[in-house]
Design an enzyme around this catalytic site. Structure first.
Site, PDB file in Angstrom:
ATOM      1  N   CYS A  32       5.517  54.736  65.061  1.00 42.78           N
ATOM      2  CA  CYS A  32       6.363  55.470  64.108  1.00 42.78           C
ATOM      3  C   CYS A  32       5.557  55.970  62.909  1.00 42.78           C
ATOM      4  O   CYS A  32       5.194  55.194  62.031  1.00 42.78           O
ATOM      5  CB  CYS A  32       7.499  54.562  63.662  1.00 42.78           C
ATOM      6  SG  CYS A  32       8.524  55.248  62.352  1.00 42.78           S
ATOM      7  N   CYS A  35       7.174  55.342  59.523  1.00 40.27           N
ATOM      8  CA  CYS A  35       7.041  53.923  59.179  1.00 40.27           C
ATOM      9  C   CYS A  35       5.663  53.643  58.582  1.00 40.27           C
ATOM     10  O   CYS A  35       5.537  52.925  57.588  1.00 40.27           O
ATOM     11  CB  CYS A  35       7.240  53.039  60.410  1.00 40.27           C
ATOM     12  SG  CYS A  35       8.851  53.195  61.202  1.00 40.27           S
TER      13      CYS A  35
END
Length: 111
Positions: A32, A35
């Site tokens: 991600c 993230c």
């Protein structure tokens, strides 16, 4: 515990059961990009709240049972819990200031 990566289900449940203060859970995944971009803000936030607000990460690929329990459908997703109750949830990356507003607002709204 102030900050931990990849807590498993038993460790998370212990935190939920035993932590007397609010708890911030960051659902993430290694793949991600948002993230990863948010990680420095999250770590700085965790350091700034050391002793008053535990912050933990849960890798949804390593622990899909936890992601399922919290109905996480996208990452990053953040949950603020207190006494086993969800005070706030947010999906999407946040800056440091936005993160603080989200957490503080979730806690204040519950009081």
């Amino acid at each position: 515990m102030t900050f931990a990566n990849h807590v498993d289900a038993p460790a998370l449940q212990r935190l939920i059961d035993e932590t007397t203060s609010p708890l911030l859970i960051h659902f993430t995944a290694e793949w991600c990009s948002p993230c990863q971009g948010m990680a420095p803000f999250l770590e700085a936030f965790a350091e700034s709240r050391a002793g008053s607000l535990p912050v933990v990460k849960v890798d949804i690929d390593a622990h899909p049972e936890i992601a399922s329990r919290f109905m996480v459908r996208a990452v990053p997703t953040l949950y603020v819990l207190h006494d086993g109750r969800v005070l706030g949830a947010h999906t999407g990356a946040l800056s440091g200031a936005q993160l603080a507003r989200f957490v503080d607002g979730s806690i204040a709204a519950a009081q």
